[in-house]
Design an enzyme around this catalytic site. Structure first.
Site, PDB file in Angstrom:
ATOM      1  N   HIS A  76      19.700  62.403  43.407  1.00  0.00           N
ATOM      2  CA  HIS A  76      18.910  61.556  44.308  1.00  0.00           C
ATOM      3  C   HIS A  76      19.660  61.301  45.618  1.00  0.00           C
ATOM      4  CE1 HIS A  76      16.115  59.773  40.996  1.00  0.00           C
ATOM      5  NE2 HIS A  76      15.566  60.794  41.608  1.00  0.00           N
ATOM      6  N   ASP A 196      24.284  50.540  35.802  1.00  0.00           N
ATOM      7  CA  ASP A 196      23.133  50.467  36.711  1.00  0.00           C
ATOM      8  C   ASP A 196      22.360  49.146  36.539  1.00  0.00           C
ATOM      9  OD1 ASP A 196      20.683  50.925  38.017  1.00  0.00           O
ATOM     10  OD2 ASP A 196      20.028  52.483  36.622  1.00  0.00           O
ATOM     11  N   HIS A 367       2.839  55.407  37.501  1.00  0.00           N
ATOM     12  CA  HIS A 367       4.260  55.396  37.838  1.00  0.00           C
ATOM     13  C   HIS A 367       5.014  54.563  36.812  1.00  0.00           C
ATOM     14  CE1 HIS A 367       7.993  55.397  40.025  1.00  0.00           C
ATOM     15  NE2 HIS A 367       8.017  54.087  40.023  1.00  0.00           N
ATOM     16  N   GLY A 370      12.574  54.910  36.822  1.00  0.00           N
ATOM     17  CA  GLY A 370      13.595  55.759  36.203  1.00  0.00           C
ATOM     18  C   GLY A 370      14.799  54.957  35.730  1.00  0.00           C
ATOM     19  N   HIS A 371      14.710  53.621  35.872  1.00  0.00           N
ATOM     20  CA  HIS A 371      15.850  52.753  35.537  1.00  0.00           C
ATOM     21  C   HIS A 371      15.504  51.876  34.340  1.00  0.00           C
ATOM     22  CE1 HIS A 371      17.833  53.650  39.438  1.00  0.00           C
ATOM     23  NE2 HIS A 371      16.588  53.750  39.863  1.00  0.00           N
ATOM     24  N   HIS A 393      25.067  49.139  41.447  1.00  0.00           N
ATOM     25  CA  HIS A 393      23.767  49.703  41.829  1.00  0.00           C
ATOM     26  C   HIS A 393      22.684  48.635  41.812  1.00  0.00           C
ATOM     27  CE1 HIS A 393      20.318  52.295  42.200  1.00  0.00           C
ATOM     28  NE2 HIS A 393      21.044  53.388  42.182  1.00  0.00           N
TER      29      HIS A 393
END
Length: 558
Positions: A76, A196, A367, A370-371, A393
């Site tokens: 990314h 994260d 949607h 991704g976390h 992050h």
């Protein structure tokens, strides 16, 4: 005194904490430095004219002989986007998985750095010797394939960096998170965990990417005309599901937007995208096919002004128009700060008469993040059982929330370090403490200029954008200081000259009177003349207009 007591382990972030983007983390032991990730972030609203923002790497350039390499966790932009700028000053090896390096190579080719940058492909089974540290890896789930976490074995103990992750039990590419390897790392003992924090405020679990595919296919089936779908170019799992839905509903697909075309090309060449033969068509062919036989995959999920979707919404795209009755899917959540742009694009699409599907994943199902959400973050903490925890992050509130989650699973408050960019955590003989700061901050990139736009230039741009500029040009005689020509006043962005002749005539008189008074007092230093002109004119203009334009006196002598 033994060597162990002298040397210490130092962990810090040069970007990625207290913000979303420009991720860059550093682990140092004695004379060995390992860097994890090298990202960019997009400018905030007050960074006028700035294209992108990268981390300040002055600490690394000062210690360049100690830097053993840069490990990239995934492909990314907020993890790879800084590389073309950083590698110009820091020629060190870059380690990444196959897809990650494929995406990086495109960037390096554009920056003419491909030939001189050593690139090393890693897999989750790789082991690297980086000075006195060893790096091993473990697979994670994220919204891009080939994502990994990193375990650095240091003389003080193991430091684990999770990369971006969630625990997806039904991943689209069937690349499951390597729970066994993570558990083995946890069983060996983890000194410090860097994890994260993006979704630390979101309770529960993040949905599976596979559920999005079902929703997209359903929308494709119901759509009577063309389907236009915008998502992040790097979300290869999502792109695969769009391709699968197009195949099932017998639609042809065209790809629009430079970054989307790049990613689709690289991912299909490397085998990360399966595209049926004959499915892809050129944008020019869209209008030749029946409307219910076409899907357009586009950039612009963030409402970026120059993106393909925004230009289609404004009917300024050269090749494709959106027609009344078309279905537009925005399959992404706005990054904080982009909500206004996305809202504007949705409005413009609806004015055309398009059917727009957008909004949080919980509403539309097109949607998922991704976390990992809170329960997944706790799971990672419980698997790794770290002695010390450093949330990374995320913006400050996310780091704080992640710290509270760590407390809830039994990590002592004094063993949790909420850090800012540049704050160091030092570990010596097993004991951790906050250390001294290292230089950290934003390097602003505007066009070809890297770091040449700083706070002073931004302040000037802000002034110019608020009240404009007045340039006062005067020519003086070298002999006696008399005004030979001028003052000429040029206004840009302050007042419309034709409608403000009286104001500018009076401004002229004030400049003339000020200069004559100074000459009579034998003041002839240019700096002093300019200051007095700026002060007198500034006072007058503020009284008359309540505006403070930038005043630029230019004095010449002949």
């Amino acid at each position: 005194m033994s060597k162990k007591n002298i040397d210490k382990l130092t962990i810090f972030a040069l970007g990625g904490v207290g913000e979303i983007g420009k991720n860059m983390y550093v682990v140092q032991y004695a004379n060995d430095i390992v860097v994890i990730d090298c990202g960019l972030k997009f400018p905030e609203e007050d960074m006028l004219g700035i294209d992108i923002v990268i981390p300040d790497i002055s600490y690394l350039t000062e210690n360049r002989d100690k830097v053993r390499g840069i490990i990239i966790t995934h492909g990314h932009e907020d993890h790879i986007g800084g590389l073309p700028y950083v590698l110009k000053h820091l020629n060190v090896p870059v380690y990444g998985t196959r897809l990650t390096l494929g995406l990086i190579e495109t960037k390096l080719r554009e920056a003419n750095l491909l030939g001189e940058t050593k690139r090393v492909v890693i897999t989750s089974d790789s082991e690297l010797k980086l000075g006195c540290m060893n790096a091993t890896f473990f697979k994670t789930n994220h919204s891009i394939p080939d994502s990994v976490g990193v375990c650095l074995e240091t003389p003080e103990g193991n430091v684990v960096h999770t990369g971006d992750f969630k625990f997806d039990q039904t991943p689209v590419n069937e690349q499951y998170a390597d729970l066994h390897r993570m558990a083995a790392i946890g069983a060996r003992g983890v000194l410090a965990l860097l994890s994260d924090s993006t979704n630390a405020e979101r309770p529960g679990y993040t949905g599976s990417e596979r559920s999005v595919g079902t929703e997209i296919e359903e929308v494709f089936r119901k759509a009577k005309q063309r389907v236009i779908i915008a998502t992040f170019a790097s979300n290869i799992h999502r792109i695969q599901q769009v391709i699968d839905a197009a195949e099932v509903t017998r639609r042809k697909m065209t790809v629009i937007g430079r970054s989307m075309v790049n990613v689709v090309t690289i991912a299909s060449e490397l085998g990360y995208l399966r595209i049926p033969d004959g499915m892809l068509i050129e944008p020019e062919e869209v209008n030749k096919l029946a409307a219910d036989r076409v899907v357009i995959l586009s950039t612009g999920s963030q409402g970026e002004p120059m993106s393909a979707l925004t230009r289609m919404a404004r009917s300024t795209h050269r090749k494709v128009d959106i027609l009344p009755g078309d279905t537009v899917i925005i399959a992404a959540t706005p990054i904080p700060g982009n909500e206004r742009y996305v809202g504007r694009t949705v409005d413009e699409l609806m004015r055309i008469g398009a059917h727009v599907i957008y909004g949080p994943g919980s509403i539309t199902g097109v949607h998922v993040s991704g976390h990992g959400s809170q329960e997944e973050l706790k799971l990672m903490l419980n698997i790794m059982k770290p002695r010390y925890f450093i949330p990374i992050h995320g913006e400050y509130r996310m780091l704080r929330q992640h710290g509270m989650l760590a407390e809830s699973v039994g990590i002592a408050k004094e063993d949790i370090f909420i850090i800012d960019n540049g704050d160091t955590v030092e570990v010596q003989d097993g004991a951790a403490r906050k250390g001294s700061k290292v230089p950290a901050g934003n390097v602003l990139i505007d066009g070809l200029g890297v770091g040449d736009v700083g706070n002073i230039v931004l302040r000037d741009r802000k002034l110019l954008s608020q009240d404009g500029i007045l340039v006062v040009v005067v020519t003086l005689s070298k002999q006696d200081g008399a005004i030979l020509s001028g003052p000429d006043i040029i206004s840009r962005g302050f007042v419309y000259v034709r409608e403000s002749e009286g104001l500018l005539d009076e401004a002229n008189r004030i400049v003339t009177n000020t200069l004559q008074r100074l000459m009579n007092e034998n003041v002839n230093e240019w700096a002093s003349l300019k200051t007095h002109v700026k002060d007198a004119l500034g006072r007058f203009l503020y009284e008359q207009t309540r505006r403070r334009p930038m005043i630029l006196p230019i004095i010449m002598e002949v």
